[in-house]
Enzyme design. Structure first.
Site, PDB file in Angstrom:
ATOM      1  N   GLU A 181       3.624   1.823  -5.411  1.00  0.00           N
ATOM      2  CA  GLU A 181       4.720   2.781  -5.420  1.00  0.00           C
ATOM      3  C   GLU A 181       4.434   4.024  -4.106  1.00  0.00           C
ATOM      4  O   GLU A 181       3.390   4.090  -3.794  1.00  0.00           O
ATOM      5  CB  GLU A 181       4.844   3.613  -6.483  1.00  0.00           C
ATOM      6  CG  GLU A 181       5.563   2.549  -7.867  1.00  0.00           C
ATOM      7  CD  GLU A 181       4.578   2.312  -8.805  1.00  0.00           C
ATOM      8  OE1 GLU A 181       4.976   1.445  -9.468  1.00  0.00           O
ATOM      9  OE2 GLU A 181       3.368   2.712  -8.702  1.00  0.00           O
ATOM     10  N   THR A 182       5.692   4.379  -3.730  1.00  0.00           N
ATOM     11  CA  THR A 182       5.819   5.383  -2.583  1.00  0.00           C
ATOM     12  C   THR A 182       6.892   6.339  -3.342  1.00  0.00           C
ATOM     13  O   THR A 182       7.868   5.853  -3.823  1.00  0.00           O
ATOM     14  CB  THR A 182       6.206   4.885  -1.296  1.00  0.00           C
ATOM     15  OG1 THR A 182       5.186   3.950  -0.884  1.00  0.00           O
ATOM     16  CG2 THR A 182       6.455   5.901  -0.469  1.00  0.00           C
TER      17      THR A 182
END
Length: 272
Positions: free
Chosen positions: A44-45
């Site tokens: 994830e970002t």
């Protein structure tokens, strides 16, 4: 734009689950966010934005390499750590994060952060056809599966309880067979072990190193079914060479999911 990379659910860099955090992301398009998340190639970002809810301290958008999520656990803790590290000051005793799933509280206990696991969007028994498909993909026989539940608090988890941690660690998956399912598996360690449970999470082509949302939903299930104490520690990432530790506690009718966080990278990113 300010940029941080945080290792979550570990007290030592490289042994948890890494998260990229872009600060002051207001003005970035959905396409730009999604493209950067694909480029980081992390599970994830996140992108920090001003809150739209009066009681929230910040708003976050969470992207995998494939899609945006309404909520995820390790991005919640990692983003809170990055926001605090950048000088963020919460309005109240807890940090309040605004995300697609609503408001999520993050509390601080010493150096450790913990989030209140959001309510399930889908729970209950797993249909026989789904259980058969997942069991086949993980090369599990019906005797290997002690119990199964939908444990979806955003990402879409289907959770399996296996007889023990050794069985969890031995599982090999068929990615093509697993298909659309996001599956978490959990099994108990022997009494007296350093941790109570071993957890693994499979999403598409990858095994997630350490997964906060899954641990929250599994904790709610296992504690509610008297299969786990009200407070325990789970290990995750062992098969990947990680040493993730997730602290699960039931308090005041909520399940809290905690862990240590380490800021590994701080700097600027040319996204503006």
């Amino acid at each position: 734009m300010r940029f941080s990379q945080v290792d979550v659910f570990t007290d030592e860099l490289t042994f948890g689950n890494a998260l990229a955090v872009v600060h002051d992301a207001e003005g970035l398009s959905d396409e730009r966010m999604a493209a950067f998340a694909r480029w980081t190639n992390l599970s994830e970002t996140t992108f920090l934005l001003p809150p739209t809810h009066a009681s929230a301290d910040y708003r976050v958008r969470i992207f995998t390499v494939e899609r945006e999520l309404p909520f995820a656990g390790h991005p919640t803790l990692g983003t809170a750590r990055a926001w605090l590290e950048a000088g963020g000051v919460p309005k109240g005793a807890d940090v309040v994060q605004e995300c697609g799933a609503g408001l999520v509280r993050v509390r601080r206990t010493g150096s450790r952060l913990a989030f209140a696991s959001p309510p399930l969007t889908r729970g209950g028994p797993v249909a026989p056809e789904d259980l058969a498909a997942v069991g086949k993909a993980l090369h599990l026989t019906p005797a290997d599966i002690v119990d199964a539940r939908w444990a979806d608090n955003g990402p879409g988890w289907l959770a399996l309880l296996l007889p023990d941690a050794a069985t969890v660690l031995a599982v090999e998956r068929d990615v093509a067979e697993l298909g659309k399912y996001k599956v978490g598996i959990v099994g108990p360690h022997p009494a007296g072990a350093e941790v109570a449970f071993e957890v693994r999470a499979f999403t598409g082509l990858v095994e997630d190193p350490v997964t906060g949302s899954l641990n929250g939903a599994v904790g709610e299930w296992l504690i509610g079914a008297d299969r786990a104490p009200a407070s325990y520690v789970a290990a995750q990432g062992t098969r990947l060479g990680r040493r993730g530790r997730v602290y699960v506690d039931q308090a005041d009718g909520e399940v809290w999911v905690g862990g240590d966080t380490v800021v590994g990278v701080s700097g600027e990113v040319a996204l503006g």
